[in-house]
Enzyme design. Structure first.
Site, PDB file in Angstrom:
ATOM      1  N   ARG A   1      27.434 -21.363 143.243  1.00  0.00           N
ATOM      2  CA  ARG A   1      26.599 -20.199 143.581  1.00  0.00           C
ATOM      3  C   ARG A   1      25.524 -20.013 142.514  1.00  0.00           C
ATOM      4  O   ARG A   1      25.677 -20.462 141.378  1.00  0.00           O
ATOM      5  CB  ARG A   1      27.436 -18.911 143.708  1.00  0.00           C
ATOM      6  CG  ARG A   1      28.185 -18.555 142.455  1.00  0.00           C
ATOM      7  CD  ARG A   1      28.892 -17.213 142.589  1.00  0.00           C
ATOM      8  NE  ARG A   1      28.004 -16.096 142.304  1.00  0.00           N
ATOM      9  CZ  ARG A   1      27.707 -15.667 141.074  1.00  0.00           C
ATOM     10  NH1 ARG A   1      28.207 -16.266 140.009  1.00  0.00           N
ATOM     11  NH2 ARG A   1      26.896 -14.648 140.905  1.00  0.00           N
ATOM     12  N   ALA A   2      24.439 -19.367 142.928  1.00  0.00           N
ATOM     13  CA  ALA A   2      23.378 -19.058 141.971  1.00  0.00           C
ATOM     14  C   ALA A   2      23.832 -17.890 141.121  1.00  0.00           C
ATOM     15  O   ALA A   2      24.400 -16.925 141.627  1.00  0.00           O
ATOM     16  CB  ALA A   2      22.100 -18.695 142.719  1.00  0.00           C
TER      17      ALA A   2
ATOM     18  N   ASP B   1      29.334  -4.528 124.367  1.00  0.00           N
ATOM     19  CA  ASP B   1      29.254  -3.106 124.716  1.00  0.00           C
ATOM     20  C   ASP B   1      30.627  -2.548 125.089  1.00  0.00           C
ATOM     21  O   ASP B   1      30.733  -1.455 125.635  1.00  0.00           O
ATOM     22  CB  ASP B   1      28.217  -2.850 125.822  1.00  0.00           C
ATOM     23  CG  ASP B   1      28.565  -3.538 127.122  1.00  0.00           C
ATOM     24  OD1 ASP B   1      29.334  -4.525 127.093  1.00  0.00           O
ATOM     25  OD2 ASP B   1      28.077  -3.106 128.187  1.00  0.00           O
TER      26      ASP B   1
ATOM     27  N   ASP C   1      33.670  -7.418 124.357  1.00  0.00           N
ATOM     28  CA  ASP C   1      32.289  -7.921 124.344  1.00  0.00           C
ATOM     29  C   ASP C   1      31.391  -6.889 123.637  1.00  0.00           C
ATOM     30  O   ASP C   1      31.878  -5.880 123.127  1.00  0.00           O
ATOM     31  CB  ASP C   1      31.794  -8.276 125.761  1.00  0.00           C
ATOM     32  CG  ASP C   1      31.531  -7.053 126.612  1.00  0.00           C
ATOM     33  OD1 ASP C   1      32.060  -5.967 126.285  1.00  0.00           O
ATOM     34  OD2 ASP C   1      30.795  -7.163 127.606  1.00  0.00           O
TER      35      ASP C   1
ATOM     36  N   ASP D   1      32.932  -3.291 127.376  1.00  0.00           N
ATOM     37  CA  ASP D   1      33.440  -3.062 128.731  1.00  0.00           C
ATOM     38  C   ASP D   1      34.260  -4.245 129.242  1.00  0.00           C
ATOM     39  O   ASP D   1      34.733  -4.230 130.377  1.00  0.00           O
ATOM     40  CB  ASP D   1      32.331  -2.671 129.719  1.00  0.00           C
ATOM     41  CG  ASP D   1      31.273  -3.732 129.899  1.00  0.00           C
ATOM     42  OD1 ASP D   1      31.330  -4.772 129.200  1.00  0.00           O
ATOM     43  OD2 ASP D   1      30.379  -3.522 130.735  1.00  0.00           O
TER      44      ASP D   1
ATOM     45  N   SER E   1      25.161  -6.084 126.705  1.00  0.00           N
ATOM     46  CA  SER E   1      26.532  -6.574 126.795  1.00  0.00           C
ATOM     47  C   SER E   1      26.825  -7.773 125.889  1.00  0.00           C
ATOM     48  O   SER E   1      26.620  -7.705 124.689  1.00  0.00           O
ATOM     49  CB  SER E   1      26.791  -6.894 128.266  1.00  0.00           C
ATOM     50  OG  SER E   1      28.121  -7.195 128.494  1.00  0.00           O
TER      51      SER E   1
ATOM     52  N   GLY F   1      23.573 -14.458 139.113  1.00  0.00           N
ATOM     53  CA  GLY F   1      22.759 -13.264 139.303  1.00  0.00           C
ATOM     54  C   GLY F   1      22.142 -12.793 137.995  1.00  0.00           C
ATOM     55  O   GLY F   1      21.315 -11.897 137.982  1.00  0.00           O
TER      56      GLY F   1
HETATM   57  P1  NG1 Z   1      26.562 -14.295 137.158  1.00  0.00           P
HETATM   58  O1  NG1 Z   1      25.553 -14.679 136.132  1.00  0.00           O
HETATM   59  O2  NG1 Z   1      25.990 -13.774 138.449  1.00  0.00           O
HETATM   60  O3  NG1 Z   1      27.582 -15.389 137.364  1.00  0.00           O
HETATM   61  C1  NG1 Z   1      27.928 -12.935 135.290  1.00  0.00           C
HETATM   62  C2  NG1 Z   1      29.428 -13.070 135.378  1.00  0.00           C
HETATM   63  C3  NG1 Z   1      29.960 -11.957 136.269  1.00  0.00           C
HETATM   64  C4  NG1 Z   1      29.497 -10.585 135.814  1.00  0.00           C
HETATM   65  C5  NG1 Z   1      27.990 -10.581 135.607  1.00  0.00           C
HETATM   66  C6  NG1 Z   1      27.467  -9.282 135.063  1.00  0.00           C
HETATM   67  C7  NG1 Z   1      30.808 -15.105 135.516  1.00  0.00           C
HETATM   68  C8  NG1 Z   1      31.063 -16.392 136.199  1.00  0.00           C
HETATM   69  N1  NG1 Z   1      29.805 -14.355 135.986  1.00  0.00           N
HETATM   70  O4  NG1 Z   1      27.404 -13.050 136.589  1.00  0.00           O
HETATM   71  O5  NG1 Z   1      31.352 -12.038 136.327  1.00  0.00           O
HETATM   72  O6  NG1 Z   1      30.193 -10.175 134.666  1.00  0.00           O
HETATM   73  O7  NG1 Z   1      27.587 -11.677 134.758  1.00  0.00           O
HETATM   74  O8  NG1 Z   1      27.466  -9.203 133.679  1.00  0.00           O
HETATM   75  O9  NG1 Z   1      31.511 -14.760 134.561  1.00  0.00           O
HETATM   76 ZN    ZN Z   2      29.749  -5.833 128.704  1.00  0.00          ZN
END
Ligand code: NG1
Ligand code: ZN
Length: 532
Positions: free
Chosen positions: A500-501, A282, A280, A284, A65, A503
C-alpha cells in the site's frame, strides 16, 4: 470577531514556492521550515470548526511524533478528544494551499457555505506543543491566525499529544453527566495515578520498568506523574530524557526505532530479566521489550498489548458477573498473523481489520461494548461504550471476588485514555495487568509467537497509482499486480504479503510474513521487486 480584512492582510506567505500541503493521517507534517504559513491557516480553521460546533473547544497539537527533530506538524482535535472529522480534511488542505488573501477568503467562504457556519458564534481553541525547537515560532503563527479569526485561544504549553486530547474532552464535558476529568495537567496525573492504585491494590510491586522517552516530551511529563504515584506500587527508571540538547529527539531511540529495527536503543544496556519500554516523541505510542536468557531480543508490540488487554478484560467481566459486556479487537493489516490467530481462535474474541490510521481504528472500536484497538507500532487504546460504562458503574457484587473484579474494571475505565492512544496511560494499563497477574514479560509473551515479518519501504515514481481494497490488504490497481503477489505468496508456508502507499511518506510499503525468517525476507524482497 471574525475579521476578513485582518485575515487577508495578516496571511503568512508560503515559505517554499510549489510546495503542496496535505492534511493526511497525521494532520500536516513536513520539514518545520514550511509550516509557519500553515499554522496561520490552522488557527482560522480551528476557529471555524469551533463556531460550527457552537463554540465547543477545539484542540490544536503541534508535533511531528516519531519523525526527526527538524520536522514538525499540526493536527486538530475535535470536542470529544477525537481526531478532526474526516470531511474537514479536504478543506484543511485547501486553506493551507491558498497563498494570497483573496484565495484564502474564498476557501473560507466555501467552508462557511458548506457547513452553514454562523460567524458570530464565539470560537474557543486550546493548543499545546512538544519539545521541538521549531515550536515557539509555529505557536506564534498559529496565534496570528486565531487572532485574525477572533477566536479565544488558550496556550496549554508543553504537553504530550494525548494530554491535549484529554484536556479538550475535559473542557467540553465539564459540568455534564459525562464529565471526563479536571481540565488541568495535574488533573490528568491525579486521575491516572488514583486509578492505577485501585487497579493494583493488594498486589506486590513488580521489578523496575525502564522507560525510554525518546528524548521527548514524555520524559518531563512522566517525571511529573511519578510525583503523584506511591513509590511502593510502581518503580520506573526514565532513560533518554534529554530534551535540552539539540538533535537528540527520536535519535536512535524511541518506539519507532525499536519497532523498525527490532532491537533496543544502543543507549540502553539490557540484560535478561530487565523490563523495558519505549515511547515515541509525543508519547502517544509505546512498545515493550526484553531479552531472553540466551540474549534474544523480544518485542511486545501493539498486537501483544491488545492481546493482553483483551484477555484481562474478558476474564474480568466474567469474574464480575457482567459478561453481557462483549470485548472486540480492532487491528490493521500490519497486525502479525499469529496475533489475529490467537485472538480469534484461542480467545474467541471478534476481530475487525481496518485501514491504517488511528481514526479508522477508533471508529471501528466504538462499535463494541469494549473495543480494544492497537496498531502494531504501539498506538492504541481501549474504548468503553456508554452502556458498558453504565453496566460497570451499576453492577452489584454478590461475592468479594465479584466486588474486586468490578472495582478493577471501574479503575481501568479511569486509567485508560478514552480519547486516543497514550503511552503513559497504556504503560500503566500494562503494568496494572501484569501486577494484578504477577506476570513477567516472558509470561505475557507466551500467549503466542509472532511470525517473522518484514516491512520494506520502496520509493517509486508515483505512489498514488497503488489503489487498495479490503482494508488495504489487496491492490486493485495497478491491474494484475495483486494476482502476481498472490501467486508468490502461495509458495511460502504461512505466507502473507500486501502493498500500500504510505499516507505519511512519499513511498510504498511492502509487508511480508511467513513461517521462517529466510522465507519472510525472500517473500518481502520478491514482492518489493514486483512493485519497483
Ligand atoms: P503510513 O505512512 O500511512 O504507513 C504510518 C504508520 C501508521 C500510523 C501513521 C500515522 C506503519 C506501517 N504505518 O502510516 O501505523 O501510525 O504513520 O502516524 O507503521
Ligand atoms: Zn506519536
Amino acid at each position: 470577531s471574525f475579521d476578513t480584512v485582518a485575515i487577508k492582510n495578516n496571511i503568512i506567505a508560503h515559505e517554499k514556492q510549489g510546495f503542496v500541503y496535505t492534511y493526511g493521517t497525521a494532520g500536516f507534517r513536513s520539514n518545520a521550515e514550511v509550516l509557519g504559513s500553515v499554522m496561520y491557516k490552522v488557527g482560522i480553521l480551528a476557529a471555524l470548526r469551533s463556531k460550527k460546533l457552537n463554540g465547543s473547544t477545539i484542540g490544536v497539537m503541534i508535533t511531528a511524533s516519531h519523525n526527526p527533530e527538524e520536522d514538525n506538524g499540526v493536527k486538530l482535535v475535535d470536542p470529544r478528544g477525537e481526531m478532526l472529522e474526516q470531511s474537514w480534511e479536504v478543506y484543511a488542505t485547501k486553506l493551507a494551499n491558498a497563498n494570497d488573501g483573496e484565495t484564502l477568503l474564498s476557501a473560507i467562504d466555501e467552508i462557511v457555505a458548506q457547513y452553514k457556519i454562523d460567524l458570530d458564534i464565539p470560537a474557543n481553541v486550546i493548543y499545546a506543543y512538544d519539545t521541538r525547537p521549531s515550536c515557539p515560532h509555529l505557536v506564534k503563527c498559529l496565534e496570528q491566525g486565531l487572532e485574525a479569526a477572533g477566536a479565544k485561544g488558550t496556550n496549554f504549553g508543553l504537553k504530550t499529544t494525548p494530554m491535549l486530547h484529554y484536556l479538550v474532552r475535559c473542557i467540553n464535558t465539564a459540568g455534564t453527566n459525562d464529565a471526563y476529568g479536571e481540565p488541568t495537567e495535574e488533573g490528568y496525573y491525579k486521575k491516572l495515578t488514583a486509578a492505577f492504585a485501585t487497579a493494583v491494590k493488594g498486589k506486590p510491586r513488580l521489578s523496575t520498568l525502564h522507560v525510554d522517552c525518546a528524548n521527548g516530551v514524555g520524559a518531563p511529563k512522566l517525571r511529573e506523574l511519578l510525583k503523584f504515584m506511591a513509590s511502593d506500587i510502581l518503580s520506573v527508571d526514565i532513560v533518554n530524557e534529554d530534551t535540552a540538547t539539540l538533535g537528540q529527539l527520536n535519535k536512535n531511540c524511541g518506539a519507532d526505532y525499536v519497532k523498525t529495527n527490532q532491537r533496543a536503543p544502543p543507549s540502553i544496556t539490557i540484560t535478561a530479566g530487565d523490563r523495558c519500554c519505549s515511547y515515541d516523541g509525543d508519547a502517544d505510542r509505546i512498545v515493550f521489550y526484553y531479552v531472553t536468557e540466551d540474549g534474544t531480543f523480544r518485542l511486545l508490540d501493539g498486537d501483544k498489548i491488545a492481546g493482553l488487554a483483551a484477555i484481562f478484560i474478558t476474564e474480568l467481566v466474567q469474574e464480575a458477573g457482567i459478561d453481557s459486556i462483549k470485548v472486540g479487537v480492532v487491528q490493521t493489516a500490519y497486525a502479525n498473523g499469529s496475533s489475529t490467530n490467537y485472538l480469534t481462535k484461542v480467545l474467541s474474541v471478534p476481530v475487525s481489520c481496518v485501514s491504517t490510521g488511528v481514526k479508522h481504528l477508533h471508529h471501528e472500536a466504538e462499535k463494541y461494548d469494549v473495543g480494544v484497538y492497537f496498531e502494531a507500532n504501539g498506538h492504541g487504546t481501549v474504548l468503553f461504550s456508554p452502556d458498558a460504562l453504565n453496566t460497570i458503574k451499576t453492577a452489584e457484587a454478590k461475592t468479594p471476588a465479584q466486588k474486586q473484579a468490578i472495582a478493577q474494571l471501574s479503575a481501568l475505565t479511569e486509567l485508560i485514555n478514552q480519547t486516543v492512544g497514550d503511552a503513559i496511560s497504556d504503560m500503566l494499563l500494562v503494568e496494572a495487568i501484569l501486577t494484578s497477574r504477577q506476570w513477567s514479560f516472558e509470561e505475557w509473551d507466551q500467549a503466542y509467537t509472532d511470525l517473522p515479518n518484514r516491512l520494506v519501504k520502496v520509493v517509486v515514481s508515483d505512489r498514488h497509482i497503488f489503489k487498495t481494497t479490503n482494508a488495504e490488504r489487496q491492490l486493485v490497481e495497478p491491474a494484475g499486480l495483486q494476482a502476481e503477489i498472490d501467486s508468490l505468496v502461495a509458495k511460502y508456508s504461512n505466507g502473507r504479503s500486501f502493498v500500500r502507499a504510505s499516507g505519511t511518506e512519499d513511498a510504498v510499503r511492502v509487508y511480508a510474513e511467513a513461517a521462517t525468517r529466510a522465507e519472510t525476507d525472500d517473500l518481502a524482497f520478491k514482492v518489493a521487486q514486483l512493485v519497483y
